[in-house]
Motif scaffolding. Structure first.
Motif, mmCIF file in Angstrom:
data_model
loop_
_atom_site.group_PDB
_atom_site.id
_atom_site.type_symbol
_atom_site.label_atom_id
_atom_site.label_comp_id
_atom_site.label_asym_id
_atom_site.label_seq_id
_atom_site.Cartn_x
_atom_site.Cartn_y
_atom_site.Cartn_z
ATOM 1 N N GLU A 3 65.122 -6.209 7.733
ATOM 2 C CA GLU A 3 65.857 -6.315 8.996
ATOM 3 C C GLU A 3 65.515 -7.611 9.720
ATOM 4 N N ASN A 4 66.352 -7.986 10.667
ATOM 5 C CA ASN A 4 66.154 -9.198 11.475
ATOM 6 C C ASN A 4 66.132 -10.465 10.625
ATOM 7 N N ASN A 5 67.015 -10.509 9.642
ATOM 8 C CA ASN A 5 67.133 -11.672 8.768
ATOM 9 C C ASN A 5 65.810 -11.995 8.079
ATOM 10 N N ALA A 6 65.131 -10.953 7.611
ATOM 11 C CA ALA A 6 63.850 -11.124 6.935
ATOM 12 C C ALA A 6 63.979 -10.993 5.421
ATOM 13 N N GLY A 7 65.161 -10.736 4.941
ATOM 14 C CA GLY A 7 65.353 -10.570 3.514
ATOM 15 C C GLY A 7 66.780 -10.152 3.211
ATOM 16 N N PHE A 8 66.976 -9.683 2.013
ATOM 17 C CA PHE A 8 68.308 -9.318 1.542
ATOM 18 C C PHE A 8 68.312 -7.874 1.068
ATOM 19 N N ILE A 9 69.338 -7.165 1.454
ATOM 20 C CA ILE A 9 69.552 -5.801 0.983
ATOM 21 C C ILE A 9 70.785 -5.845 0.094
ATOM 22 N N CYS A 10 70.635 -5.408 -1.139
ATOM 23 C CA CYS A 10 71.777 -5.470 -2.046
ATOM 24 C C CYS A 10 71.831 -4.227 -2.921
ATOM 25 N N ASN A 11 72.980 -4.009 -3.479
ATOM 26 C CA ASN A 11 73.219 -2.901 -4.388
ATOM 27 C C ASN A 11 72.845 -3.367 -5.790
ATOM 28 N N THR A 12 71.709 -2.928 -6.283
ATOM 29 C CA THR A 12 71.254 -3.378 -7.596
ATOM 30 C C THR A 12 72.055 -2.753 -8.737
ATOM 31 N N ASP A 59 75.274 -2.942 -8.728
ATOM 32 C CA ASP A 59 76.451 -3.814 -8.788
ATOM 33 C C ASP A 59 75.977 -5.208 -9.190
ATOM 34 N N LEU A 60 76.194 -5.563 -10.439
ATOM 35 C CA LEU A 60 75.693 -6.829 -10.969
ATOM 36 C C LEU A 60 76.203 -8.026 -10.177
ATOM 37 N N HIS A 61 77.474 -8.001 -9.776
ATOM 38 C CA HIS A 61 78.038 -9.109 -8.999
ATOM 39 C C HIS A 61 77.310 -9.254 -7.657
ATOM 40 N N GLU A 62 77.112 -8.146 -6.949
ATOM 41 C CA GLU A 62 76.437 -8.199 -5.649
ATOM 42 C C GLU A 62 74.983 -8.646 -5.801
ATOM 43 N N PHE A 63 74.299 -8.138 -6.821
ATOM 44 C CA PHE A 63 72.907 -8.518 -7.051
ATOM 45 C C PHE A 63 72.805 -10.009 -7.382
ATOM 46 N N THR A 64 73.712 -10.497 -8.210
ATOM 47 C CA THR A 64 73.736 -11.919 -8.561
ATOM 48 C C THR A 64 74.001 -12.769 -7.329
ATOM 49 N N GLU A 65 74.928 -12.338 -6.485
ATOM 50 C CA GLU A 65 75.235 -13.056 -5.253
ATOM 51 C C GLU A 65 74.018 -13.105 -4.334
ATOM 52 N N CYS A 66 73.298 -12.016 -4.257
ATOM 53 C CA CYS A 66 72.093 -11.939 -3.437
ATOM 54 C C CYS A 66 71.054 -12.960 -3.925
ATOM 55 N N LEU A 67 70.811 -12.998 -5.219
ATOM 56 C CA LEU A 67 69.845 -13.938 -5.774
ATOM 57 C C LEU A 67 70.314 -15.382 -5.613
ATOM 58 N N THR A 68 71.603 -15.617 -5.762
ATOM 59 C CA THR A 68 72.154 -16.955 -5.573
ATOM 60 C C THR A 68 71.951 -17.424 -4.140
ATOM 61 N N ASN A 69 72.153 -16.528 -3.176
ATOM 62 C CA ASN A 69 71.933 -16.879 -1.766
ATOM 63 C C ASN A 69 70.494 -17.312 -1.530
ATOM 64 N N ILE A 70 69.560 -16.645 -2.162
ATOM 65 C CA ILE A 70 68.156 -17.013 -2.021
ATOM 66 C C ILE A 70 67.912 -18.415 -2.570
ATOM 67 N N LEU A 71 68.473 -18.688 -3.727
ATOM 68 C CA LEU A 71 68.273 -19.998 -4.354
ATOM 69 C C LEU A 71 68.876 -21.137 -3.547
ATOM 70 N N MET A 72 69.881 -20.845 -2.749
ATOM 71 C CA MET A 72 70.570 -21.875 -1.967
ATOM 72 C C MET A 72 69.873 -22.175 -0.633
ATOM 73 N N LEU A 73 68.954 -21.325 -0.218
ATOM 74 C CA LEU A 73 68.303 -21.513 1.076
ATOM 75 C C LEU A 73 67.226 -22.596 1.007
ATOM 76 N N PRO A 74 67.087 -23.362 2.084
ATOM 77 C CA PRO A 74 65.996 -24.345 2.141
ATOM 78 C C PRO A 74 64.639 -23.640 2.132
ATOM 79 N N ARG A 75 63.644 -24.319 1.647
ATOM 80 C CA ARG A 75 62.294 -23.742 1.556
ATOM 81 C C ARG A 75 61.810 -23.239 2.914
ATOM 82 N N GLN A 76 62.056 -23.978 3.975
ATOM 83 C CA GLN A 76 61.590 -23.572 5.299
ATOM 84 C C GLN A 76 62.220 -22.244 5.720
#
Length: 79
Positions: A19-28, A30-47
């Motif tokens: 909660e509070n933009n501390a992580g990602f909640i996804c439907n594991t 659903d391969l498409h949703e899980f992949t999208e979740c992981l892709t979002n993480i990879l796109m975020l800046p380190r900070q």
């Protein structure tokens, strides 16, 4: 609980940590949703990832203790 970006499945009780933009909640299931979740993480800046990890740890410490988390984790893992 380490200060890491948190990915949690929709069907577990630990969603409060993300909660509070501390992580990602996804439907594991659903391969498409899980992949999208992981892709979002990879796109975020380190900070941003570091800040999310800090918020996840704060959420965790606010809601539970490390001992409670460990106990619940091993109870679930035995199922």
């Amino acid at each position: 609980m380490l200060k890491k970006t948190f990915v949690v499945s929709r069907n577990v009780g630990a969603k409060f940590i993300a909660e509070n933009n501390a992580g990602f909640i996804c439907n594991t299931d659903d391969l498409h949703e899980f992949t999208e979740c992981l892709t979002n993480i990879l796109m975020l800046p380190r900070q941003s990832l570091l800040e999310m990890g800090q918020r996840a740890r704060e959420n965790f410490l606010t809601m539970t203790s490390a001992e409670d988390f460990e106990k619940k984790f091993f109870e679930i893992a035995r199922l």
